[in-house]
Design a protein around this motif. Sequence first.
Motif, PDB file in Angstrom:
ATOM      1  N   CYS A 258       7.632 -20.617   8.198  1.00  0.00           N
ATOM      2  CA  CYS A 258       6.964 -21.824   7.665  1.00  0.00           C
ATOM      3  C   CYS A 258       7.517 -22.187   6.286  1.00  0.00           C
ATOM      4  O   CYS A 258       7.815 -23.350   6.008  1.00  0.00           O
ATOM      5  N   PHE A 259       7.668 -21.165   5.431  1.00  0.00           N
ATOM      6  CA  PHE A 259       8.165 -21.424   4.073  1.00  0.00           C
ATOM      7  C   PHE A 259       9.624 -21.861   4.098  1.00  0.00           C
ATOM      8  O   PHE A 259      10.033 -22.736   3.322  1.00  0.00           O
ATOM      9  N   ASP A 260      10.407 -21.248   4.982  1.00  0.00           N
ATOM     10  CA  ASP A 260      11.811 -21.652   5.112  1.00  0.00           C
ATOM     11  C   ASP A 260      11.916 -23.111   5.560  1.00  0.00           C
ATOM     12  O   ASP A 260      12.777 -23.862   5.084  1.00  0.00           O
ATOM     13  N   ALA A 261      11.025 -23.521   6.466  1.00  0.00           N
ATOM     14  CA  ALA A 261      11.013 -24.915   6.929  1.00  0.00           C
ATOM     15  C   ALA A 261      10.580 -25.840   5.790  1.00  0.00           C
ATOM     16  O   ALA A 261      11.158 -26.909   5.591  1.00  0.00           O
ATOM     17  N   ALA A 262       9.582 -25.399   5.016  1.00  0.00           N
ATOM     18  CA  ALA A 262       9.098 -26.210   3.888  1.00  0.00           C
ATOM     19  C   ALA A 262      10.168 -26.367   2.814  1.00  0.00           C
ATOM     20  O   ALA A 262      10.252 -27.414   2.157  1.00  0.00           O
ATOM     21  N   ARG A 263      11.024 -25.348   2.652  1.00  0.00           N
ATOM     22  CA  ARG A 263      12.095 -25.394   1.651  1.00  0.00           C
ATOM     23  C   ARG A 263      13.354 -26.072   2.180  1.00  0.00           C
ATOM     24  O   ARG A 263      14.304 -26.279   1.421  1.00  0.00           O
ATOM     25  N   GLY A 264      13.392 -26.366   3.488  1.00  0.00           N
ATOM     26  CA  GLY A 264      14.560 -27.024   4.067  1.00  0.00           C
ATOM     27  C   GLY A 264      15.680 -26.064   4.421  1.00  0.00           C
ATOM     28  O   GLY A 264      16.800 -26.495   4.732  1.00  0.00           O
ATOM     29  N   ILE A 265      15.398 -24.747   4.386  1.00  0.00           N
ATOM     30  CA  ILE A 265      16.407 -23.752   4.754  1.00  0.00           C
ATOM     31  C   ILE A 265      16.680 -23.836   6.255  1.00  0.00           C
ATOM     32  O   ILE A 265      17.799 -23.649   6.712  1.00  0.00           O
ATOM     33  N   ILE A 266      15.613 -24.089   7.016  1.00  0.00           N
ATOM     34  CA  ILE A 266      15.751 -24.365   8.451  1.00  0.00           C
ATOM     35  C   ILE A 266      15.159 -25.754   8.715  1.00  0.00           C
ATOM     36  O   ILE A 266      14.309 -26.223   7.945  1.00  0.00           O
ATOM     37  N   PRO A 267      15.633 -26.454   9.749  1.00  0.00           N
ATOM     38  CA  PRO A 267      15.215 -27.843   9.948  1.00  0.00           C
ATOM     39  C   PRO A 267      13.738 -28.027  10.302  1.00  0.00           C
ATOM     40  O   PRO A 267      13.166 -29.087  10.080  1.00  0.00           O
ATOM     41  N   GLY A 268      13.117 -26.994  10.860  1.00  0.00           N
ATOM     42  CA  GLY A 268      11.712 -27.108  11.226  1.00  0.00           C
ATOM     43  C   GLY A 268      11.245 -25.843  11.911  1.00  0.00           C
ATOM     44  O   GLY A 268      11.969 -24.853  12.002  1.00  0.00           O
ATOM     45  N   LEU A 269      10.021 -25.884  12.395  1.00  0.00           N
ATOM     46  CA  LEU A 269       9.431 -24.727  13.065  1.00  0.00           C
ATOM     47  C   LEU A 269       9.516 -24.863  14.565  1.00  0.00           C
ATOM     48  O   LEU A 269       9.306 -25.954  15.102  1.00  0.00           O
ATOM     49  N   LYS A 270       9.780 -23.755  15.237  1.00  0.00           N
ATOM     50  CA  LYS A 270       9.783 -23.751  16.701  1.00  0.00           C
ATOM     51  C   LYS A 270       8.592 -22.928  17.171  1.00  0.00           C
ATOM     52  O   LYS A 270       8.531 -21.721  16.924  1.00  0.00           O
TER      53      LYS A 270
END
Length: 393
Positions: A258-270
């Motif tokens: 979730c935090f990685d998605a919020a930081r833009g490290i990954i494009p979103g959550l699966k």
Amino acid sequence: MDFLDSRRKSNSTGKVIAVAFFIAVCIVMLKQVYSPNYTSPDMFSQHELGVTHVLVTGGAGYIGSHAALRLLKDSYRVTIVDNLSRGNLGAVKVLQELFPEPGRLQFIYADLGDAKAVNKIFAENAFDAAMHFAAVAYVGESTIEPLRYYHNITSNTLVVLEAMAAHNVKTLIYSSTCATYGEPIKMPIREETPQLPINPYGKAKKMAEDIIIDFSNTTDMAVMILRYFNVIGSDPEGRLGEAPRPELREHGRISGACFDAARGIIPGLKVKGTDYKTADGTCVRDYIDVTDLVDAHVKALAHAKPRKVGIYNVGTGKGRSVKEFVDACKKATGVDIKVEYLDRRPGDYAEVFSDPSKIQQELNWTAQYTDLQKSLQNAWKWQKSHLNGYGHS
């Protein structure tokens, strides 16, 4: 006359050198005693009345470092042993800065798989108890590298137990997992629920539990085994957090994703699976805040009794769906995280949550940090101020 003068001069020179050497030694000793970083090895190598010296294995890791912080706050003497394969030296440095006084905290770099090194650590330190956290702990990774998990968890626990037996350390708090239960038919999970683990991580932990119980039956050891559920959150005062290796992100916790998605490290959550027999179709899990979890460990240490094995589930007793979790994460971060819903992941089960009534009754422990959004806010606050983990703030 010349001979006598010469001898007198020689004697006085010797005296001057002796006095100078004595003064130099005194200065060095005074510097050591008054240096804030100096710790007399005797403080760790000898038992001290009124002071409980706890070995914290894996104390540089996410949960272990939070446990060390709590123990230090409660005036325990702490020795952290960690090989830093998953832990962070930065977390140890934070603890050293918070507790610089002599005899409070020491860090030893060692691998628990090295029996000779472990035996040396026990020989040189007067431990009163061991709190055993050190373990690789990703279910997905365990299915890819099973031997690593059996070696790191089961074999290393055996090494620790053998060292405890050899050096007469009588109290063990073992940090276990709900993964030992596998896929229970009935919810909530009680301590009596059959343990039928379905992955190498859960199997390795159960084997370690079995070894501990079998050994404790032959001794007067005090043993506490804590099986806990999905850990979230971080120190409310922002001193410690979770900083996993970047290469392990794909195996990590949902909060990290979730935090990685919020930081833009990954494009979103699966989100995998939306057709489970739950209120909103997504999996339901029991999320326990790390502050509550370490509180349970410290209470277990305080209640440990010789010739007794206490086994406890550490959870909130309430399941939260993945969809609920994602909504809370969006609110905590203030980011409208993109979510992609996919088919179920093989091996996932619909619902897992604990019945924590035993630990409530016997150890007077109840989860206090049960606001999902607030736990995630604490963790997000640390993440934002430590974008590169403990490396740089």
